[in-house]
Design a protein around this motif. Structure first.
Motif, PDB file in Angstrom:
ATOM      1  N   ARG A  20       0.829  -1.213   0.000  1.00  0.00           N
ATOM      2  CA  ARG A  20       0.000   0.000   0.000  1.00  0.00           C
ATOM      3  C   ARG A  20       0.860   1.258   0.000  1.00  0.00           C
ATOM      4  O   ARG A  20       0.554   2.225  -0.695  1.00  0.00           O
ATOM      5  CB  ARG A  20      -0.930   0.009   1.212  1.00  0.00           C
ATOM      6  CG  ARG A  20      -2.067  -0.959   1.111  1.00  0.00           C
ATOM      7  CD  ARG A  20      -2.954  -0.875   2.341  1.00  0.00           C
ATOM      8  NE  ARG A  20      -4.025  -1.827   2.263  1.00  0.00           N
ATOM      9  CZ  ARG A  20      -4.415  -2.579   3.267  1.00  0.00           C
ATOM     10  NH1 ARG A  20      -3.821  -2.489   4.448  1.00  0.00           N
ATOM     11  NH2 ARG A  20      -5.401  -3.431   3.109  1.00  0.00           N
ATOM     12  N   VAL A  36      -3.503   8.374  -0.179  1.00  0.00           N
ATOM     13  CA  VAL A  36      -3.419   8.765   1.227  1.00  0.00           C
ATOM     14  C   VAL A  36      -2.648  10.074   1.239  1.00  0.00           C
ATOM     15  O   VAL A  36      -1.525  10.145   0.754  1.00  0.00           O
ATOM     16  CB  VAL A  36      -2.691   7.695   2.077  1.00  0.00           C
ATOM     17  CG1 VAL A  36      -2.542   8.151   3.512  1.00  0.00           C
ATOM     18  CG2 VAL A  36      -3.429   6.366   2.013  1.00  0.00           C
ATOM     19  N   GLU A  47      -3.915  10.457   7.578  1.00  0.00           N
ATOM     20  CA  GLU A  47      -5.260  10.561   7.014  1.00  0.00           C
ATOM     21  C   GLU A  47      -5.692   9.223   6.425  1.00  0.00           C
ATOM     22  O   GLU A  47      -4.872   8.398   6.067  1.00  0.00           O
ATOM     23  CB  GLU A  47      -5.284  11.635   5.920  1.00  0.00           C
ATOM     24  CG  GLU A  47      -5.124  13.033   6.452  1.00  0.00           C
ATOM     25  CD  GLU A  47      -5.295  14.074   5.359  1.00  0.00           C
ATOM     26  OE1 GLU A  47      -6.003  13.818   4.378  1.00  0.00           O
ATOM     27  OE2 GLU A  47      -4.689  15.150   5.498  1.00  0.00           O
ATOM     28  N   ARG A  48      -6.994   9.058   6.306  1.00  0.00           N
ATOM     29  CA  ARG A  48      -7.554   7.858   5.684  1.00  0.00           C
ATOM     30  C   ARG A  48      -7.416   7.991   4.166  1.00  0.00           C
ATOM     31  O   ARG A  48      -7.393   9.102   3.641  1.00  0.00           O
ATOM     32  CB  ARG A  48      -9.027   7.716   6.049  1.00  0.00           C
ATOM     33  CG  ARG A  48      -9.274   7.792   7.535  1.00  0.00           C
ATOM     34  CD  ARG A  48      -9.737   6.591   8.264  1.00  0.00           C
ATOM     35  NE  ARG A  48     -10.375   5.537   7.559  1.00  0.00           N
ATOM     36  CZ  ARG A  48      -9.974   4.272   7.664  1.00  0.00           C
ATOM     37  NH1 ARG A  48      -8.944   3.965   8.404  1.00  0.00           N
ATOM     38  NH2 ARG A  48     -10.608   3.318   7.024  1.00  0.00           N
ATOM     39  N   PRO A  49      -7.348   6.885   3.442  1.00  0.00           N
ATOM     40  CA  PRO A  49      -7.270   6.962   1.983  1.00  0.00           C
ATOM     41  C   PRO A  49      -8.546   7.583   1.405  1.00  0.00           C
ATOM     42  O   PRO A  49      -9.644   7.369   1.926  1.00  0.00           O
ATOM     43  CB  PRO A  49      -7.162   5.502   1.538  1.00  0.00           C
ATOM     44  CG  PRO A  49      -6.825   4.724   2.744  1.00  0.00           C
ATOM     45  CD  PRO A  49      -7.280   5.503   3.925  1.00  0.00           C
ATOM     46  N   THR A  50      -8.384   8.336   0.324  1.00  0.00           N
ATOM     47  CA  THR A  50      -9.557   8.912  -0.336  1.00  0.00           C
ATOM     48  C   THR A  50     -10.359   7.825  -1.039  1.00  0.00           C
ATOM     49  O   THR A  50     -11.574   7.918  -1.138  1.00  0.00           O
ATOM     50  CB  THR A  50      -9.139   9.974  -1.373  1.00  0.00           C
ATOM     51  OG1 THR A  50      -8.226   9.389  -2.301  1.00  0.00           O
ATOM     52  CG2 THR A  50      -8.510  11.177  -0.696  1.00  0.00           C
ATOM     53  N   PRO A  52     -10.138   3.912  -0.546  1.00  0.00           N
ATOM     54  CA  PRO A  52      -9.501   2.735   0.059  1.00  0.00           C
ATOM     55  C   PRO A  52      -9.622   1.466  -0.785  1.00  0.00           C
ATOM     56  O   PRO A  52      -8.693   0.655  -0.815  1.00  0.00           O
ATOM     57  CB  PRO A  52     -10.219   2.576   1.402  1.00  0.00           C
ATOM     58  CG  PRO A  52     -11.438   3.411   1.324  1.00  0.00           C
ATOM     59  CD  PRO A  52     -11.201   4.460   0.291  1.00  0.00           C
TER      60      PRO A  52
END
Length: 96
Positions: A20, A36, A47-50, A52
């Motif tokens: 990833r 990310v 931050e969270r992935p835009t 995922p």
């Protein structure tokens, strides 16, 4: 022996984090921004992935294709997403 164990763990399909991170860095290189937004922090503070699902799919694809950055780049550069322009197009502006 400890380094070999670490290397095997990092490159293991059971540890998708490495794939990833690499996929995110390659995406960032080609598109200007990673999936990310905090590429140096995939941990709790990042931050969270835009997208995922896309990140997971690309990471799995990357592992399945022998960890080839060249093939990954080719996949990304031949995608419709890469061919899209980032320039604003008033014809498609929903506010007008």
């Amino acid at each position: 022996m400890r380094r070999l164990t670490l290397a095997r763990w990092l490159a293991s399909p059971d540890n998708p984090l490495t794939a990833r991170v690499i996929v995110n860095r390659v995406w960032q290189h080609h598109f200007g921004e990673g999936l990310v937004r905090t590429p140096s922090d995939f941990g709790v503070m990042g931050e969270r992935p835009t997208h995922p699902e896309l990140l997971d799919w690309l990471a799995s694809w990357f592992i399945d294709h022998g960890w080839s950055v060249k093939q990954l780049s080719r996949l990304m550069l031949s995608s419709n997403a890469y061919r899209m322009s980032t320039a604003w197009n008033e014809q498609y502006d929903p506010r007008i």
